[in-house]
Scaffold this active site. Structure first.
Site: not given
Length: 543
Positions: A72, A213, A232, A254, A269, A334
């Protein structure tokens, strides 16, 4: 959910269900033959390959290279300042204002640009709870964005698509660049959010995380106004219905820790916590794949071998097999896949009120305990702090970690002041009696370069004991520097591992490093002291 045509009465475009609300409302005028509405994954595959946007792997997942931007661009994200946002947005940091005039000029530029292109439109939901969901439309010149959106958001059926009325729209023009001098942006890349017009503009970047996002940020602005806590975090639920949520910045675990074969995955997420319980914002997962292995993370690894999964910036060998250890393109490799690719994923994306809340940190200083219990005030302190630590670099011999504090474990996506989210979380913890744990998935036995990374197997054992309720029944002692409650014993884990000082060969070096990190906590929290109040401010390190 279904994606096949449901009947002859449903409006279609290029054979797919089409909303009654067209692109003309966005000032985009494109002949019908260049509009592709709500294509299925196989159809999007065809367009991605035809457009040379990606290639197939050996298992028919699709590999995409996002070019210059492999992550990002938070410094290029702006929020339009209007009468409402002027009062509510926490300006500064990641929330940078921009005028409506600048937005309108770029909107016209993007609309004119897209009017000359072939576009892919996906109508989807953000939010598994119908009472709090957002109708999202994604319009992009990249078929890849269509597949990504299909994977990541919740998919309506054909009847719902026919009557779809978007609440928020994303216009993605990755190859349309701004001129900073004339367009009023920081660079050629721009991500602009307009809450009044319910529109996000993305230009100059192909990276799909901006789409995801961008909508997450919208939910984080809107939901607190309804008393819903946006988070989040990842989330799962056990067979007895006990839910747990996992807060943490990128790389803290996570996604990995919530993907448990013995539990139902709610999401990895983004979630909301309403009066009825928790709900996933998404219909998919966006997992980091760096060093991904079938042994350590079998559920996530398996998705990378499935058609429909997107592999972003993953290196392929000469037989088109992904090499997840190769970070020559980026460390931020990813995979994006629908959540049902995980065998034990929830069909509803919803669960009851969480019994346990986990804060994850990858402490590269190696001084935080691997697991500790937090008081309510400590929970708010660590939530507002949002601490993790990164290694300073990947060169041999680099030993100095870099502390990262990101309020609410997601500062770039939080338009409101951190205290507003903290108050919401505190109210829900108190009302529903959740226990809060801090788990360090980072280093032990020394800082990065001296110590070693915490074994995932040990973290899983400690987490399982916490979630089962067994750990809560045992004895605890207080860490003298950070004031955290550390369990005296965790079955299956060496006692020496529970107290970080005992794992360090040089005890004086541990004390020095721990005091250094404690000072960083206190320095960072100074900006929140007045609003947080004395009780929370004093819940930080004791030294």
């Amino acid at each position: 959910m279904g994606t096949e045509n449901g009947g002859s009465n449903i409006p279609t475009e290029n054979g797919r269900p089409k909303s009654h609300i067209g692109l003309d409302t966005l000032d985009i005028n494109i002949p019908e033959e260049r509009q592709f509405w709500n294509l299925t994954p196989p159809e999007l595959y065809e367009h991605i390959l035809k457009n040379d946007e990606g290639i197939l792997t050996d298992k028919h997942a699709i590999r995409i290279l996002t070019g210059t931007y492999t992550g990002r661009s938070p410094k290029d994200r702006f929020i339009v300042e209007d009468e409402q946002t002027k009062k509510h947005v926490d300006w500064g940091g990641f929330n940078t204002p921009i005028s409506s005039e600048v937005f309108d000029k770029l909107h016209a530029k993007v609309a004119d640009y897209l009017s000359q292109k072939t576009v892919y439109i996906k109508d989807l939901y953000a939010g598994a709870d119908p009472e709090h969901r957002l109708n999202v439309r994604v319009v992009s010149e990249a078929a890849y964005h269509g597949l990504f959106s299909h994977n990541m958001f919740i998919r309506p059926d054909d009847e719902e698509l026919a009557s779809f009325d978007p609440n928020f729209t994303v216009l993605a023009a990755p190859y349309c660049e701004a001129d900073p001098e004339t367009d009023g942006t920081r660079s050629k890349t721009f991500i602009l959010v307009n809450f009044e017009k319910k529109l996000i503009l993305i230009g100059g970047t192909l990276y799909s995380g901006e789409v995801k996002k961008g909508i997450f940020g919208v939910m984080n602005y809107l939901l607190p106004q309804k008393g819903v806590m946006p988070m989040h975090c990842s989330a799962n639920v056990d067979k007895k219905g006990n839910a747990a949520v996992f807060f943490g910045l990128s790389g803290t675990g996570k996604t990995t820790l919530s993907a448990d074969q013995d539990k139902t995955l709610i999401g990895d997420d983004e979630h909301g916590w309403s009066e009825d319980g928790i709900f996933n914002f998404e219909g998919g997962c966006y997992a980091k794949t760096i060093n991904l292995s079938p042994k350590q993370e079998p559920e996530i690894y398996a998705t990378t071998q499935m058609p429909g999964t997107i592999l972003e910036n993953v290196v392929l060998d000469d037989k088109r097999r992904p090499d997840f250890d190769d970070v020559s393109l980026t460390q931020n490799t990813r995979c994006s896949y629908p959540i049902h690719f995980i065998p034990n994923a929830s069909e509803t994306g919803r669960a009851g009120h969480p019994k346990n809340i986990i804060f994850l940190t990858a402490d590269a200083f190696g001084v935080l305990p691997p697991i500790s219990r937090l008081s309510p005030a400590q929970a708010m302190y660590h939530f507002i702090s949002g601490y993790t630590a990164k290694v300073a670099g990947t060169e041999r011999g680099v030993t100095e970690p870099e502390a990262t504090f990101s309020a609410c474990f997601g500062a770039p996506f939080m338009p409101l002041h951190p205290s507003e989210y903290a108050r919401l979380l505190a109210d829900k913890i108190k009302k529903h009696g959740a226990t809060v744990w801090l788990i360090n998935t980072g280093w032990t036995g020394g800082s990065y370069g001296v110590g070693s990374r915490m074994k995932l197997s040990n973290t899983r054992i400690m987490l399982a004991e916490a979630l089962s309720g067994s750990l809560n029944k045992g004895a605890f002692h207080v860490d003298p520097i950070f004031g955290l409650e550390i369990p005296d014993d965790v079955p299956g884990v060496q006692r020496e591992l529970l107290d970080p000082k005992r794992t360090w060969p040089d005890k004086d070096d541990y004390t020095k490093t721990a005091h250094k990190l404690a000072g960083m906590f206190r320095e960072n929290f100074k900006q929140f002291e007045d609003i947080a109040g004395q009780e929370i401010a004093s819940a930080g390190p004791l030294v």
